[in-house]
Motif scaffolding. Structure first.
Motif, mmCIF file in Angstrom:
data_model
loop_
_atom_site.group_PDB
_atom_site.id
_atom_site.type_symbol
_atom_site.label_atom_id
_atom_site.label_comp_id
_atom_site.label_asym_id
_atom_site.label_seq_id
_atom_site.Cartn_x
_atom_site.Cartn_y
_atom_site.Cartn_z
ATOM 1 N N ASP A 120 -7.708 -3.009 3.813
ATOM 2 C CA ASP A 120 -6.523 -3.364 2.927
ATOM 3 C C ASP A 120 -7.174 -4.822 2.470
ATOM 4 O O ASP A 120 -5.723 -5.445 1.815
ATOM 5 N N ALA A 125 -9.528 -3.330 -1.102
ATOM 6 C CA ALA A 125 -8.554 -2.016 -2.118
ATOM 7 C C ALA A 125 -8.563 -2.289 -3.585
ATOM 8 O O ALA A 125 -8.280 -0.677 -3.748
ATOM 9 N N GLU A 168 -12.003 4.802 6.261
ATOM 10 C CA GLU A 168 -9.843 4.698 6.797
ATOM 11 C C GLU A 168 -9.671 6.154 7.587
ATOM 12 O O GLU A 168 -9.576 5.720 8.965
#
Length: 189
Positions: A120, A125, A168
């Protein structure tokens, strides 16, 4: 002294100020230390065929921008992660080279070679969404510096998204986008 006399004196002073010449502006002072001259970074050229490719292997995955030959090829920039780790490690060519400025989607930050960043992080990102990254190396303050603009083609963008999905979720094909070799999945293949 009466209030009339004080008022007359004040009006006289104001009138005198109105007709007086304004003082000359102070001369500009030379800075005591000259600012370093910075030149725009030189853009690094690379073969048109270079793109992002990803490889899950041995409990981790790599995303490289280069010629696509993971084992012996050329990589201009690389990311790696463990499955579902939520972070990436980044490298670029050189034997422990100096820090580089990474820029994607209007976000920019200087990173050390082999440093990690969470998924993030604004630069990371933005890269995961766009597949575009500028890597500026060299003397980042006074120059000379070089910028390598890594822009994904269609297959490269698919590889970028699959890699970040792996980082992720841990799935080797979290979105059903790619085959094991990183190329786009097509029905019947």
């Amino acid at each position: 002294m009466s209030w009339r006399l004080m008022t007359a004196a004040a009006i006289g002073l104001l009138a005198a100020c109105d007709t007086a010449e304004a003082p000359a502006p102070a001369p500009a002072l030379a800075p005591s230390v000259a600012a370093p001259a910075t030149a725009a970074p030189t853009e690094v050229a690379y073969p048109e065929t270079y793109d992002w490719s990803w490889r899950p292997h041995g409990g981790s995955a790599n995303l490289d921008f280069g010629d696509g030959d993971w084992a012996e090829g050329v990589s201009l920039f690389g990311l790696s992660c463990l499955p579902a780790s939520g972070e990436v490690e980044m490298t670029w060519p050189g034997d422990e080279p100096p820090p580089a400025r990474l820029t994607s989607g209007g976000e920019s930050e200087v990173f050390a070679w082999a440093s990690t960043a969470p998924l993030d992080h604004p630069v990371i990102a933005a890269l995961s969404r766009s597949g575009a990254l500028d890597v500026t190396t060299g003397d980042l303050i006074t120059g000379p510096a070089q910028v390598t603009r890594l822009n994904a083609k269609a297959e490269g963008l698919t590889a970028v998204r699959a890699f970040f999905g792996y980082c992720e979720t841990g799935a080797t094909d979290p979105y059903g986008l790619t085959t094991q070799n990183g190329s786009s999945a097509t029905p019947g293949s």
